[in-house]
Design a protein around this motif. Structure first.
Motif, mmCIF file in Angstrom:
data_model
loop_
_atom_site.group_PDB
_atom_site.id
_atom_site.type_symbol
_atom_site.label_atom_id
_atom_site.label_comp_id
_atom_site.label_asym_id
_atom_site.label_seq_id
_atom_site.Cartn_x
_atom_site.Cartn_y
_atom_site.Cartn_z
ATOM 1 N N ARG A 143 19.336 37.686 23.780
ATOM 2 C CA ARG A 143 19.875 38.622 23.488
ATOM 3 C C ARG A 143 20.687 39.560 23.747
ATOM 4 N N LEU A 144 20.194 40.228 22.976
ATOM 5 C CA LEU A 144 20.229 41.224 21.554
ATOM 6 C C LEU A 144 19.396 42.370 22.155
ATOM 7 N N ASN A 145 18.197 42.217 22.638
ATOM 8 C CA ASN A 145 17.478 43.138 22.545
ATOM 9 C C ASN A 145 18.219 44.386 23.296
ATOM 10 N N HIS A 146 17.436 45.973 22.930
ATOM 11 C CA HIS A 146 17.299 47.472 23.474
ATOM 12 C C HIS A 146 17.653 47.067 24.922
ATOM 13 N N ALA A 147 18.412 48.425 24.987
ATOM 14 C CA ALA A 147 18.611 48.610 26.599
ATOM 15 C C ALA A 147 17.623 48.867 27.325
ATOM 16 N N SER A 148 15.807 49.789 27.047
ATOM 17 C CA SER A 148 15.370 49.655 27.670
ATOM 18 C C SER A 148 13.929 48.089 27.417
ATOM 19 N N ILE A 149 14.413 47.528 27.338
ATOM 20 C CA ILE A 149 13.604 46.536 27.114
ATOM 21 C C ILE A 149 14.692 45.441 28.327
ATOM 22 N N LEU A 150 15.878 45.445 28.662
ATOM 23 C CA LEU A 150 16.634 44.940 29.150
ATOM 24 C C LEU A 150 16.675 45.940 30.253
ATOM 25 N N ASP A 151 16.734 46.586 30.745
ATOM 26 C CA ASP A 151 15.759 47.450 31.718
ATOM 27 C C ASP A 151 15.184 47.295 31.946
ATOM 28 N N GLY A 152 13.483 47.483 31.514
ATOM 29 C CA GLY A 152 12.767 47.062 32.092
ATOM 30 C C GLY A 152 12.227 45.721 32.704
ATOM 31 N N ILE A 153 12.989 44.370 32.029
ATOM 32 C CA ILE A 153 13.184 43.485 32.550
ATOM 33 C C ILE A 153 13.850 43.231 33.608
ATOM 34 N N ARG A 154 14.722 43.810 34.155
ATOM 35 C CA ARG A 154 16.146 44.219 35.799
ATOM 36 C C ARG A 154 15.227 44.637 35.987
ATOM 37 N N PHE A 190 10.301 50.232 29.093
ATOM 38 C CA PHE A 190 10.227 49.712 31.220
ATOM 39 C C PHE A 190 9.392 49.956 31.500
ATOM 40 N N GLY A 191 8.170 50.883 30.933
ATOM 41 C CA GLY A 191 7.524 50.740 31.609
ATOM 42 C C GLY A 191 6.674 49.670 31.636
ATOM 43 N N LEU A 192 6.498 49.149 30.196
ATOM 44 C CA LEU A 192 5.639 48.508 29.966
ATOM 45 C C LEU A 192 5.962 46.795 30.734
ATOM 46 N N LEU A 193 7.509 46.648 30.757
ATOM 47 C CA LEU A 193 7.411 45.083 31.244
ATOM 48 C C LEU A 193 7.771 45.400 32.890
ATOM 49 N N ASP A 194 7.644 46.407 33.276
ATOM 50 C CA ASP A 194 8.480 45.928 35.012
ATOM 51 C C ASP A 194 6.527 46.460 35.088
ATOM 52 N N SER A 195 5.381 46.655 34.115
ATOM 53 C CA SER A 195 4.042 46.200 34.871
ATOM 54 C C SER A 195 3.661 45.021 34.592
ATOM 55 N N ILE A 196 3.133 44.340 33.243
ATOM 56 C CA ILE A 196 3.473 43.575 33.310
ATOM 57 C C ILE A 196 4.126 42.102 33.787
ATOM 58 N N ALA A 197 5.327 42.163 33.979
ATOM 59 C CA ALA A 197 6.223 40.834 35.034
ATOM 60 C C ALA A 197 6.609 41.361 36.395
ATOM 61 N N ALA A 198 7.229 39.875 36.799
ATOM 62 C CA ALA A 198 7.202 40.116 38.493
ATOM 63 C C ALA A 198 8.457 38.932 38.881
ATOM 64 N N PRO A 199 8.239 38.857 40.521
ATOM 65 C CA PRO A 199 9.743 37.823 40.667
ATOM 66 C C PRO A 199 8.755 36.480 40.147
ATOM 67 N N ASP A 200 7.242 36.726 40.314
ATOM 68 C CA ASP A 200 7.063 35.123 39.837
ATOM 69 C C ASP A 200 7.272 34.642 38.514
ATOM 70 N N CYS A 201 8.123 35.282 37.651
ATOM 71 C CA CYS A 201 6.920 35.126 36.695
ATOM 72 C C CYS A 201 8.154 34.173 35.123
ATOM 73 N N TYR A 202 8.814 33.859 34.923
ATOM 74 C CA TYR A 202 9.514 33.518 33.787
ATOM 75 C C TYR A 202 9.174 34.840 31.893
ATOM 76 N N LEU A 203 10.467 35.401 32.056
ATOM 77 C CA LEU A 203 10.715 36.458 30.728
ATOM 78 C C LEU A 203 11.845 35.581 30.227
#
Length: 385
Positions: free
Chosen positions: A118-129, A101-114
């Motif tokens: 489709r079946l990735n874990h909730a911690s991944i999907l929530d970090g992306i969100r 969750f924290g990693l993806l929130d830290s390296i991604a942003a609205p101006d990037c493609y992620l």
């Protein structure tokens, strides 16, 4: 004005009607459901080690790691773990969920493609969100679909002003299958994306000394080209916590911007003490790893022979697919009554109801035989209703 508790009751009633109600339950019987894949949580050597460390003080970490919650044992474990999996640096956090969750929130942003399986874990999907990134779902394990999405992104953004990130688990916890890592690394070389791999369910079981699936399937140079690898202490190491392996500059970045690290109380000091010891034990358990994978093959073959439908699992995680939530609950309840701890997994955790049979190194072939025989009996009971 809406009444909050009436809304809650209606929601719970709806969940019950759909056979999706959940509640906490204590474990009992032979373990066919936990993530303690190498039996480390009940390893006698771990208990003996605890006796030598039981006077560790303080009991709690007392604060976040950037305040007063850091300890020498945390620094030491990070260094040992990074070295073990051929990484530059590592960052220990409170849970595997926090890590993703924290990693993806830290390296991604609205101006990037992620791009995410489709079946990735909730911690991944929530970090992306929470990151606000422009998410692109690709079909489960479908590298051709991922490539087509990457090509489309290049047409939309030919100058690569937007960062590309691809994230996937290396072993999917609810299906027991894995992506083609060689093809994934070839796509990374071609399209130049940041790659995040979650090794949570593979670490400890695959690769030399249990280092993970990447060590089974990739060369060292390919492994070292992976930008971030996420692991958990809560599965094969038998503890709790998460750890992110990356470059030193990557660790420095996370320490300074990862909110779930900065604002969380640090793990207990005892955890990192245990983790270093558990890692040493785990690296020497090649025989146990071989036996675990052998009994997994035996189970899958026996289930198929007896007419059960399972996923295309290639691992020690063997999901048995069922038609309805009610059927899954019936199987689980009757198996548990007979001393076999198997749990029903239902939507929204998974797309379709199933029994997630999770094998561990403490099991014997005789346990597998009993499980299959009991499954056959339960099926007969279900069919007679």
């Amino acid at each position: 004005m809406a009444n909050h508790w009436e809304e809650v009751q209606k929601k719970l009633d709806s969940i019950r009607e759909k056979q999706l109600f959940r509640e906490t339950r204590n474990y009992q019987g032979i373990d066919f459901c936990s993530n303690d894949y190498m039996g480390m949580a009940t390893n006698p050597s771990m208990l003996e080690f605890f006796q030598t460390k039981k006077n560790i003080y303080p009991f709690g970490s007392t604060a976040a790691r950037l305040v007063r919650g850091n300890s020498n044992s945390m620094d030491q474990f990070e260094s040992e773990f990074a070295h073990f999996v051929e990484g530059e640096a590592a960052l220990l956090v409170s849970t595997g969920f926090t890590a993703n969750f924290g990693l993806l929130d830290s390296i991604a942003a609205p101006d990037c493609y992620l791009f995410t399986d489709r079946l990735n874990h909730a911690s991944i999907l929530d970090g992306i969100r929470i990151s606000g990134a422009q998410k692109k779902y690709y079909h489960h394990l479908d590298m051709n679909h991922l490539q087509s999405l990457l090509e489309k992104a290049d047409l939309e953004d030919p100058n690569h002003k937007k960062k590309r990130i691809v994230v996937t688990e290396t072993l999917f916890s609810m299906d027991g299958d894995s992506p083609d890592l060689k093809t994934l690394l070839a796509l990374k070389r071609k399209f130049g994306f940041v790659l995040v791999l979650d090794e949570a369910h593979a670490f400890g079981i695959y690769g030399v000394h249990g280092k993970g699936l990447v060590f089974r399937d990739l060369t060292l140079s390919e492994i070292q080209s992976i930008d971030y690898r996420v692991y958990t202490l809560g599965k094969s190491l038998g503890l709790e916590g998460g750890i992110i392996v990356t470059k030193k500059i990557g660790r420095d970045h996370l320490v300074n911007v990862m909110r779930s690290f900065i604002f969380s109380t640090a793990p207990l000091p005892m955890i990192s003490e245990f983790a270093s010891y558990s890692l040493k034990l785990l690296s020497s358990m090649d025989k146990e790893r071989d036996e675990l994978l052998k009994i997994a093959d035996t189970l899958k073959n026996s289930l198929k022979t007896n007419g059960f439908i399972i996923t295309a699992s290639t691992s020690h995680i063997v999901p048995l697919l069922l038609e309805t939530e009610k059927e899954a609950l019936f199987y689980a309840a009757n198996l548990q009554e007979k001393g076999l701890d198997v749990r029903a997994i239902r939507p929204p955790t998974v797309p379709s109801p199933r029994l997630r049979i999770s094998l561990n190194a403490k099991l014997k072939l005789s346990d597998i035989q009993v499980l299959v025989e009991t499954l056959v009996q339960v099926r007969e009971m279900w069919n007679s209703l």
